[in-house]
Design a protein around this motif. Structure first.
Motif, PDB file in Angstrom:
ATOM      1  N   THR A  22       4.092  12.767 -16.106  1.00 57.73           N
ATOM      2  CA  THR A  22       3.438  11.774 -16.949  1.00 57.73           C
ATOM      3  C   THR A  22       4.101  10.411 -16.765  1.00 57.73           C
ATOM      4  OG1 THR A  22       4.884  12.317 -18.827  1.00 57.73           O
ATOM      5  CG2 THR A  22       2.735  13.417 -18.746  1.00 57.73           C
TER       6      THR A  22
ATOM      7  N   ASN B 264      -6.097  11.649 -18.897  1.00 61.85           N
ATOM      8  CA  ASN B 264      -6.929  12.845 -18.956  1.00 61.85           C
ATOM      9  C   ASN B 264      -8.090  12.669 -17.997  1.00 61.85           C
ATOM     10  OD1 ASN B 264      -5.717  14.378 -21.285  1.00 61.85           O
ATOM     11  ND2 ASN B 264      -6.143  12.441 -22.289  1.00 61.85           N
TER      12      ASN B 264
ATOM     13  N   SER C 138      -3.344  15.397 -20.780  1.00 59.52           N
ATOM     14  CA  SER C 138      -1.996  14.977 -21.150  1.00 59.52           C
ATOM     15  C   SER C 138      -2.017  14.377 -22.548  1.00 59.52           C
ATOM     16  CB  SER C 138      -1.460  13.942 -20.153  1.00 59.52           C
ATOM     17  OG  SER C 138      -2.187  12.734 -20.268  1.00 59.52           O
ATOM     18  N   GLU C 139      -0.832  14.300 -23.135  1.00 61.48           N
ATOM     19  CA  GLU C 139      -0.654  13.640 -24.425  1.00 61.48           C
ATOM     20  C   GLU C 139       0.440  12.604 -24.279  1.00 61.48           C
ATOM     21  OE1 GLU C 139      -0.013  16.238 -27.724  1.00 61.48           O
ATOM     22  OE2 GLU C 139      -1.800  17.427 -27.298  1.00 61.48           O
ATOM     23  N   ASN C 140       0.226  11.458 -24.890  1.00 59.52           N
ATOM     24  CA  ASN C 140       1.203  10.360 -24.914  1.00 59.52           C
ATOM     25  C   ASN C 140       1.550   9.861 -23.515  1.00 59.52           C
ATOM     26  OD1 ASN C 140       1.329  10.633 -27.739  1.00 59.52           O
ATOM     27  ND2 ASN C 140       2.876  12.209 -27.562  1.00 59.52           N
TER      28      ASN C 140
ATOM     29  N   THR D 241       4.660   7.067 -18.889  1.00 62.15           N
ATOM     30  CA  THR D 241       4.622   6.755 -20.315  1.00 62.15           C
ATOM     31  C   THR D 241       5.164   5.360 -20.592  1.00 62.15           C
ATOM     32  OG1 THR D 241       6.845   7.611 -20.702  1.00 62.15           O
ATOM     33  CG2 THR D 241       5.044   9.190 -20.863  1.00 62.15           C
TER      34      THR D 241
ATOM     35  N   TYR E 242       8.201   7.072 -25.094  1.00 60.12           N
ATOM     36  CA  TYR E 242       7.966   8.489 -24.820  1.00 60.12           C
ATOM     37  C   TYR E 242       8.795   8.956 -23.631  1.00 60.12           C
ATOM     38  CZ  TYR E 242       4.049   7.791 -27.935  1.00 60.12           C
ATOM     39  OH  TYR E 242       3.292   7.482 -29.025  1.00 60.12           O
TER      40      TYR E 242
ATOM     41  N   SER F 249       6.048  13.651 -24.278  1.00 57.79           N
ATOM     42  CA  SER F 249       4.701  13.630 -23.718  1.00 57.79           C
ATOM     43  C   SER F 249       4.469  15.012 -23.111  1.00 57.79           C
ATOM     44  CB  SER F 249       4.554  12.528 -22.664  1.00 57.79           C
ATOM     45  OG  SER F 249       5.357  12.794 -21.526  1.00 57.79           O
ATOM     46  N   SER F 250       3.247  15.293 -22.715  1.00 57.75           N
ATOM     47  CA  SER F 250       2.968  16.584 -22.100  1.00 57.75           C
ATOM     48  C   SER F 250       1.838  16.432 -21.090  1.00 57.75           C
ATOM     49  CB  SER F 250       2.586  17.630 -23.151  1.00 57.75           C
ATOM     50  OG  SER F 250       1.370  17.269 -23.776  1.00 57.75           O
TER      51      SER F 250
END
Length: 120
Positions: free
Chosen positions: A85, A66, A40-42, A87, A91, A19-20
């Motif tokens: 993050t 986000n 963010s991602e994931n 998750t 992730y 994740s980011s």
């Protein structure tokens, strides 16, 4: 013809996906709203804490993966926003940081002209 039955076992290991998270650096004049944008991602959500130059946490919270958050009014100085993050089990959590810089507000002095006759 006779065929012998054979079987084998195998195991499969799947690594978690990354994740980011990224947050914007923000510079504001004291008293202005401090709005930080987070992407963010994931991630299902992102937790954050804001630390002062001494490393003390002065604010914390969480937002959806986000979006933006408005920090409380901070004194003049440099602050670090630390992100993590949140998750699902598929992730790996990620961390990152950004900066908030609060600069002094301008000051002004207004005076009123006064006329005085000497001796009155």
């Amino acid at each position: 013809m006779y065929q012998e039955e054979k079987s084998a076992e195998a195991s499969l290991t799947a690594d978690k996906c990354p994740s980011s998270v990224n947050g914007t650096d923000v510079t504001v004049v004291y008293g202005e709203p401090i709005v930080v944008t987070v992407a963010s991602e994931n991630a299902t959500s992102v937790t954050y804490n804001i630390t002062n130059a001494s490393g003390h946490v002065v604010a914390q919270g969480s937002i959806d993966g986000n979006g933006t958050f408005t920090a409380p009014t901070l004194d003049v100085g440099e602050y670090t926003v630390n992100y993590v993050t949140v998750t699902t089990d598929n992730y790996v959590a990620a961390t990152n940081s950004s900066k908030i810089t609060v600069t002094p507000a301008p000051s002004s002095v207004n005076g009123t002209n006064v006329t005085k006759v000497y001796g009155e």
